[in-house]
Design an enzyme around this catalytic site. Structure first.
Site, PDB file in Angstrom:
ATOM      1  CE  LYS A   1     -13.848   7.509  -3.510  1.00 38.45           C
ATOM      2  NZ  LYS A   1     -13.639   8.787  -4.097  1.00 38.45           N
TER       3      LYS A   1
ATOM      4  CG  ASP B   1      -8.387  -1.564  -6.555  1.00 40.59           C
ATOM      5  OD1 ASP B   1      -7.619  -1.955  -5.645  1.00 40.59           O
ATOM      6  OD2 ASP B   1      -8.507  -0.354  -6.831  1.00 40.59           O
TER       7      ASP B   1
ATOM      8  CG  ASP C   1       1.061  -0.738  -7.303  1.00 41.28           C
ATOM      9  OD1 ASP C   1       1.676  -1.249  -8.229  1.00 41.28           O
ATOM     10  OD2 ASP C   1       1.187   0.467  -7.000  1.00 41.28           O
TER      11      ASP C   1
ATOM     12  CE  LYS D   1      -0.379  -1.800 -11.854  1.00 41.76           C
ATOM     13  NZ  LYS D   1      -0.162  -0.341 -11.677  1.00 41.76           N
TER      14      LYS D   1
ATOM     15  CG  ASP E   1      -8.883   6.397  -9.065  1.00 41.74           C
ATOM     16  OD1 ASP E   1      -8.445   5.359  -8.531  1.00 41.74           O
ATOM     17  OD2 ASP E   1      -8.539   7.528  -8.683  1.00 41.74           O
TER      18      ASP E   1
HETATM   19  P1  IMP Z   1      -0.774  -0.775  -2.870  1.00 41.89           P
HETATM   20  O1  IMP Z   1      -1.074  -0.399  -1.461  1.00 41.89           O
HETATM   21  O2  IMP Z   1       0.433  -0.046  -3.398  1.00 41.89           O
HETATM   22  O3  IMP Z   1      -0.708  -2.240  -3.126  1.00 41.89           O
HETATM   23  O4  IMP Z   1      -1.870  -0.108  -3.758  1.00 41.89           O
HETATM   24  C1  IMP Z   1      -3.105  -0.529  -3.840  1.00 41.89           C
HETATM   25  C2  IMP Z   1      -4.007   0.530  -4.442  1.00 41.89           C
HETATM   26  O5  IMP Z   1      -3.350   1.384  -5.380  1.00 41.89           O
HETATM   27  C3  IMP Z   1      -5.059  -0.151  -5.211  1.00 41.89           C
HETATM   28  O6  IMP Z   1      -6.108  -0.564  -4.373  1.00 41.89           O
HETATM   29  C4  IMP Z   1      -5.452   0.901  -6.227  1.00 41.89           C
HETATM   30  O7  IMP Z   1      -6.460   1.729  -5.708  1.00 41.89           O
HETATM   31  C5  IMP Z   1      -4.203   1.692  -6.467  1.00 41.89           C
HETATM   32  N1  IMP Z   1      -3.560   1.314  -7.747  1.00 41.89           N
HETATM   33  C6  IMP Z   1      -2.420   0.607  -7.927  1.00 41.89           C
HETATM   34  N2  IMP Z   1      -2.133   0.427  -9.230  1.00 41.89           N
HETATM   35  C7  IMP Z   1      -3.139   1.030  -9.915  1.00 41.89           C
HETATM   36  C8  IMP Z   1      -3.434   1.174 -11.321  1.00 41.89           C
HETATM   37  O8  IMP Z   1      -2.734   0.706 -12.243  1.00 41.89           O
HETATM   38  N3  IMP Z   1      -4.580   1.861 -11.618  1.00 41.89           N
HETATM   39  C9  IMP Z   1      -5.395   2.391 -10.667  1.00 41.89           C
HETATM   40  N4  IMP Z   1      -5.170   2.266  -9.346  1.00 41.89           N
HETATM   41  C10 IMP Z   1      -4.042   1.602  -8.971  1.00 41.89           C
HETATM   42 MG    MG Z   2      -7.296   4.115  -6.462  1.00 37.49          MG
END
Ligand code: IMP
Ligand code: MG
Length: 179
Positions: free
Chosen positions: A42, A99, A102, A130, A158
């Protein structure tokens, strides 16, 4: 400002500016094309709606719900597809709208999945990046804001499904996590 926030890091005006620049970059990239824009739900929903409305390129929209977190703020590393796309992506120029990148696991999962289904091209745009948190080597084609190792909420993002509707982006007070 929302009472659970320690500070606002990005204002509505700053978001609007960056969205406009991202839309212009995409219009240039997709000249003469008809991409399929995919919102990763979302978290990307606010950014997605603003971005596609700022674009002039004719496109279709679709949605996919991916969840990588339980209730906490640390990625489980295994993004799960909770709701799949309605559209067939075969032969399509797919624009993925995220969004935050990470750990990078979600982006890699989406890219492999969509190219595996025969997408003609794959372009990823993210509101936040990030880079210091990356666990897999991947990068969005376009990123609006680069941030450090902070957990942010608002404008779609969120913490435990809260704060998504704030029109700006802020950092949560420590006591909210540690409760
Ligand atoms: P990844 O798969 O670790 O790159 O994570 C991606 C998802 O983690 C994003 O689409 C977000 O929904 C969530 N996420 C990562 N960092 C944050 C943050 O600082 N605030 C809120 N959601 C986050
Ligand atoms: Mg999230």
């Amino acid at each position: 400002m929302n009472k659970d926030l320690q500070s606002i890091v990005i204002t509505e005006d700053e978001i609007r500016e960056k969205v406009k620049a991202a839309a212009a970059w995409l219009d240039e990239r997709y000249k003469g094309k008809n991409p399929l824009a995919v919102s990763v739900l979302k978290g990307s929903v606010m950014f997605f709606c603003d971005l596609v409305r700022a674009m002039e390129t004719p496109l279709q929209i679709d949605f996919m719900t991916v969840s990588s977190y339980g209730k906490g703020s640390v990625s489980s590393g295994v993004p799960k597809i909770v709701m799949d796309l309605a559209a067939n992506v075969s032969g399509r120029d797919v624009l993925l709208v995220e969004d935050i990148v990470d750990s990078g696991h979600t982006l890699v999962r989406m890219r492999d999945l969509l190219l595996g289904r025969g997408a003609a091209s794959f372009t990823a745009v993210t509101l936040f990046d990030k880079p210091c948190r990356r666990q897999v080597d991947v990068k969005a084609d376009y990123s609006c804001f680069e941030i450090g190792d902070e957990f942010i909420v608002g404008y779609g993002l969120d913490y435990a499904q809260q704060y998504r509707t704030l029109p700006y982006v802020g950092i949560l007070k420590r006591e909210i996590y540690e409760k």
